[in-house]
Design an enzyme around this catalytic site. Structure first.
Site, PDB file in Angstrom:
ATOM      1  CB  CYS B 145      -0.932   0.012   1.212  1.00  0.00           C
ATOM      2  SG  CYS B 145      -0.132  -0.453   2.764  1.00  0.00           S
ATOM      3  CG  HIS B 265      -1.026   4.184   4.343  1.00  0.00           C
ATOM      4  ND1 HIS B 265      -1.659   3.869   5.511  1.00  0.00           N
ATOM      5  CD2 HIS B 265      -0.528   3.017   3.860  1.00  0.00           C
ATOM      6  CE1 HIS B 265      -1.554   2.555   5.724  1.00  0.00           C
ATOM      7  NE2 HIS B 265      -0.883   2.020   4.731  1.00  0.00           N
TER       8      HIS B 265
END
Lengths: 361, 361
Positions: B145, B265
């Site tokens: 990710c 994130h």
């Protein structure tokens, strides 16, 4: 105040000076810590304290070494007879009153950004540049919280191996923005956990045009933006680091980010040293006996600094030290400290202790 | 399943293929997102779906385009007739079952780290290296990710100006560690707000020796440590970036940190470009029309990417772009994306769409 209230270490000298210490901003997040730390000071004698604040907070009381002290409104005449004035009530208060205190004979230790880059004002982290205190003109500046912990951790490395570059990304706690920001984080967190609406009012910057969610979020803005698209917080880290280390040739870059932590700033720091052939172990060794620094670096046992474990401690914690995989002079590390203590109140008290030790006051 | 259930765009071709798509790990944080995204897929027709899980979660039901689908235990024979198998149930499941699926004729799009660095397996972010799909041998790996959002944002810059160096510090959300980590963050946050005791059990790494507080803290460990004192997460970012960009000469360094955010994130990224004389505006312009990237960069109006605003969106958001003040080839930026979408489920679906578009399947 009677002498019997004080538990400070007595030197066996009849002429032992007793200092009158003022705290300006006595009800704030940092002022509260300053008062707690002053209670424990044993390297000099405190004969009297004055706790000062805005008119709004005046009248509140604080206990100091068992005695109730009324907080008074800070005015020019509040500094009559004061030896050491610790300012932490915002830059505008320092700009208004610091010189008044100096005129009345006090040495001001200012925790705001008001005078930090003034070339006539020493900017001091005692572990790094205590000697700069000797050149003071009444005001001594306490650096920005995020700068202090970084330079305290990097100075032993710089002294031993030289330092040519710093790139830092910060993970900063909300208490750096004061009591109202702590309250906002707590209330917002609870609202989100309850699935309730909320309206950000304080962060990222009190008084700026827009306010954003800080709970369960990360905000890449601390302080307002400057013309070069860096924030003031980032420029503080860049400029203050060079001033404290007394080396304008060090390349410094910073990205400052607020995260949902109450107290304890963390920093991901990349450095390049000047010497060739230095190992990560050599970097670790340089920190092992460094003043005010604790090495917490044992990846095999998951030991590394954390905000949650650094809080309420005076030291700067360093870990995750490892060599860059491409640049033989490059190293990465993780630096954590309590932003209200070493980042603010404790560094100010240390400066006061140094002033006494060096017989400057 | 009857055709009428599907709202997919129909091509006017009688031979239009309908694909049988399997999701392995259908009850997980990423699997749930994959199923939601598959419902909206219009670039190819889905004729059948199989939702697979561990024996423990089998028997649960998921709604797909209005129909209830029972989740079945993933076994080798589950992949009979499957065209596209999306794996997101952990590396050990992928290692056990991906080849079984390939042997039965499926193309596997694997969201775990099991095959990412296998030289026979393409590691694909469609905006960056879609062409690599052509060399597949049955398995295609979806990158980590934190890598995906970074390379998606940096590729337009690399293509236009060259890229010699990346130093990234991450601010990663707990949902990257799965549903149990989200629960832990929420429960711990509530316990701390209530002043209650709690016992960390999941983070930083499920199954590692020690567990630490994540609520109101920052943990500089994601995944376990490797022998060089980097974590696997950090090594993934380093190795995967070079593989996806097909350039082993790029210097990449990473420090990966978990913060108390549920999803989204954030990354503080420093880069050095190869060309000289590039301005921050030129960097911004290269991102303005880049696929899958949205520029959110207006400091004067406090506009920058945030986890809280990127969540539930498929794009990668980039802001805080500014020139390094010392290195004329250096730039800093802030890259944010939903780690469950572009960081995982959406990138996997995009790979499936590319496979159909390129007539690989």
């Amino acid at each position: 105040m009677s002498e019997s209230l004080f538990d400070g270490k007595r030197r066996n000298q009849v002429w032992q000076k007793k200092y009158h210490v003022a705290v300006v901003g006595a009800t704030g997040a940092v002022g509260t810590q300053m008062i707690e730390l002053l209670e424990e000071v044993s390297s000099f004698e405190i004969g009297e304290v004055s706790f000062l604040s805005s008119a709004r907070s005046a009248g509140q009381k604080k206990t100091f070494r068992g005695e109730e002290i009324e907080i008074k409104e800070a005015k020019p005449e509040s500094f009559e007879g004061v030896d050491i004035a610790l300012f932490s009530a915002g830059g505008s208060v320092s700009k208004e009153l610091a010189k008044e205190a100096v005129e009345r004979g006090a040495i001001v230790i200012d925790n705001t950004s008001a005078f930090r880059m003034d070339p006539t004002v020493p900017l001091v982290v005692p572990e790094v540049n205590e000697h700069a205190l000797k050149g003071h003109n009444g005001i001594i500046a306490n650096p920005n919280c995020s700068t202090i912990q970084m330079v305290a951790a990097l100075e032993p490395i710089r002294k031993e191996f030289g330092l040519s570059r710093i790139i830092v990304s910060t993970y900063q706690a909300v208490s750096g923005s004061g009591v109202s920001a702590i309250k906002e984080l707590n209330e917002q967190s609870q609202a989100i956990l309850n699935g309730e609406e909320f309206k950000p009012k304080i962060l990222p910057v009190k008084g700026d045009k827009k306010h954003y969610q800080i709970a369960f979020n990360a905000l890449p803005q601390i302080d307002v933006f400057t013309e070069n698209d860096y924030t003031y917080e980032e420029m503080k880290m860049i400029n203050e680091t060079r001033k404290i280390m007394e080396d304008d040739s060090i390349k410094v870059a910073a990205t400052c980010v607020r995260i949902p932590v109450v107290t304890g700033h963390s920093e991901s720091v990349y450095i390049e040293v000047e010497q060739e052939g230095i190992s990560a172990d050599a970097i670790k060794n340089s920190l092992k006996n460094a003043p005010g620094v604790i090495l917490e670096d044992d990846p095999a046992n998951q030991v590394y600094p954390q905000a949650a474990t650094a809080v309420h401690k005076k030291e700067v914690f360093v870990g995750r030290i490892r060599s860059d995989l491409d640049d033989p002079k490059g190293f990465h590390m993780w630096i954590v400290s309590d932003n209200l203590l070493k980042g603010a109140a404790w560094n100010s008290i240390q400066i006061a202790e140094s002033l006494v030790k060096l017989e400057i006051i």
